[in-house]
Design a protein around this motif. Structure first.
Motif, mmCIF file in Angstrom:
data_model
loop_
_atom_site.group_PDB
_atom_site.id
_atom_site.type_symbol
_atom_site.label_atom_id
_atom_site.label_comp_id
_atom_site.label_asym_id
_atom_site.label_seq_id
_atom_site.Cartn_x
_atom_site.Cartn_y
_atom_site.Cartn_z
ATOM 1 N N ALA A 141 12.655 -5.459 6.551
ATOM 2 C CA ALA A 141 13.255 -4.946 8.062
ATOM 3 C C ALA A 141 14.019 -3.403 7.384
ATOM 4 C CB ALA A 141 12.921 -5.217 8.814
ATOM 5 N N GLN A 142 15.222 -4.440 6.756
ATOM 6 C CA GLN A 142 16.332 -3.642 6.536
ATOM 7 C C GLN A 142 16.561 -2.556 4.821
ATOM 8 O OE1 GLN A 142 19.616 -6.707 5.472
ATOM 9 N NE2 GLN A 142 21.259 -5.291 5.669
ATOM 10 N N LEU A 143 15.909 -3.434 4.287
ATOM 11 C CA LEU A 143 15.716 -2.864 2.716
ATOM 12 C C LEU A 143 14.753 -1.544 3.257
ATOM 13 C CD1 LEU A 143 14.748 -5.529 0.464
ATOM 14 C CD2 LEU A 143 16.449 -4.680 0.869
ATOM 15 N N LEU A 144 13.134 -1.827 4.216
ATOM 16 C CA LEU A 144 12.464 -0.857 4.577
ATOM 17 C C LEU A 144 13.583 0.667 5.278
ATOM 18 C CD1 LEU A 144 9.590 -2.209 5.608
ATOM 19 C CD2 LEU A 144 10.121 -1.068 3.278
ATOM 20 N N THR A 145 14.101 0.233 5.956
ATOM 21 C CA THR A 145 15.153 0.605 6.720
ATOM 22 C C THR A 145 16.358 2.105 5.479
ATOM 23 O OG1 THR A 145 15.349 -0.155 8.566
ATOM 24 C CG2 THR A 145 17.048 1.597 8.398
ATOM 25 N N HIS A 146 16.943 1.020 5.150
ATOM 26 C CA HIS A 146 17.741 1.687 4.222
ATOM 27 C C HIS A 146 16.668 2.706 2.925
ATOM 28 C CE1 HIS A 146 21.358 2.152 1.359
ATOM 29 N NE2 HIS A 146 20.541 1.809 0.081
ATOM 30 N N LEU A 147 16.396 1.659 2.633
ATOM 31 C CA LEU A 147 14.939 3.260 2.157
ATOM 32 C C LEU A 147 14.408 4.679 2.526
ATOM 33 C CD1 LEU A 147 13.467 3.982 -1.046
ATOM 34 C CD2 LEU A 147 11.244 2.292 0.048
ATOM 35 N N ALA A 148 14.517 3.865 4.276
ATOM 36 C CA ALA A 148 13.822 5.539 4.277
ATOM 37 C C ALA A 148 15.374 6.027 5.050
ATOM 38 C CB ALA A 148 13.298 4.853 6.030
ATOM 39 N N ASP A 169 1.018 -1.694 0.123
ATOM 40 C CA ASP A 169 0.364 0.180 0.262
ATOM 41 C C ASP A 169 0.973 1.735 -0.246
ATOM 42 O OD1 ASP A 169 -2.110 -2.163 -0.242
ATOM 43 O OD2 ASP A 169 -2.510 -1.443 2.269
ATOM 44 N N TRP A 170 1.786 1.013 0.865
ATOM 45 C CA TRP A 170 2.867 2.670 0.878
ATOM 46 C C TRP A 170 3.152 2.385 -0.682
ATOM 47 C CZ3 TRP A 170 7.899 3.609 0.116
ATOM 48 C CH2 TRP A 170 8.106 4.860 0.703
ATOM 49 N N LEU A 171 3.683 1.386 -0.680
ATOM 50 C CA LEU A 171 4.995 1.689 -1.766
ATOM 51 C C LEU A 171 3.411 2.023 -3.392
ATOM 52 C CD1 LEU A 171 6.294 -1.526 -2.261
ATOM 53 C CD2 LEU A 171 7.732 0.055 -1.870
ATOM 54 N N GLU A 172 2.446 2.049 -3.274
ATOM 55 C CA GLU A 172 1.907 1.832 -4.589
ATOM 56 C C GLU A 172 1.742 3.776 -4.620
ATOM 57 O OE1 GLU A 172 -3.181 1.110 -5.484
ATOM 58 O OE2 GLU A 172 -1.559 -0.770 -5.557
ATOM 59 N N ARG A 173 1.390 4.351 -3.105
ATOM 60 C CA ARG A 173 0.941 5.239 -2.752
ATOM 61 C C ARG A 173 2.177 6.267 -3.443
ATOM 62 N NH1 ARG A 173 1.809 8.924 1.281
ATOM 63 N NH2 ARG A 173 2.957 7.480 2.136
ATOM 64 N N VAL A 217 13.092 -2.773 -2.757
ATOM 65 C CA VAL A 217 11.986 -3.167 -1.586
ATOM 66 C C VAL A 217 10.558 -3.439 -2.832
ATOM 67 C CG1 VAL A 217 10.150 -2.111 -0.288
ATOM 68 C CG2 VAL A 217 12.319 -1.653 -0.241
ATOM 69 N N CYS A 218 10.271 -2.996 -3.704
ATOM 70 C CA CYS A 218 8.919 -3.041 -4.581
ATOM 71 C C CYS A 218 9.913 -5.440 -5.201
ATOM 72 C CB CYS A 218 9.261 -2.858 -5.909
ATOM 73 S SG CYS A 218 8.628 -1.002 -5.449
ATOM 74 N N GLN A 219 10.509 -5.607 -5.577
ATOM 75 C CA GLN A 219 10.605 -6.298 -5.651
ATOM 76 C C GLN A 219 11.362 -7.497 -5.164
ATOM 77 O OE1 GLN A 219 15.036 -6.023 -7.597
ATOM 78 N NE2 GLN A 219 14.753 -5.396 -9.420
#
Length: 94
Positions: free
Chosen positions: A47-54, A10-14, A79-81
């Protein structure tokens, strides 16, 4: 797990609809919350991918000269992949 993948998607799509170049601090904070929640579910790589993106998102929002849009987009697509792989794996297990 499926529920949290849904929250991430949902976050990625938004952000995709909004435009990643329009990322703001509220988007980054929401991403950090998602990362912390996913960590609590022992989904460490996500979580690691999300943290890096953040981190990249925060740098981009603050105008850090070392972070450009291409770096942010690359982190976004990682993160999408991974999210897509998790969703496909979850479907196969069902």
């Amino acid at each position: 797990m499926k529920e949290w993948i849904g929250h991430v998607n949902d976050w990625l799509e938004r952000i995709l609809l909004k435009g990643i170049g329009q990322l703001d601090i509220d988007d980054v904070k929401q991403l950090e919350r998602l990362s912390n929640e996913v960590k609590g579910l022992n989904m460490d790589f996500l979580a690691q991918l999300l943290t890096h993106l953040a981190v990249e998102g925060r740098r981009y929002v603050w105008g850090d000269a070392q972070t450009n849009l291409a770096t942010l987009v690359q982190s976004y697509f990682y993160v999408c992949q991974y999210s897509q792989l998790l969703a496909e794996n979850d479907e196969q297990e069902s």
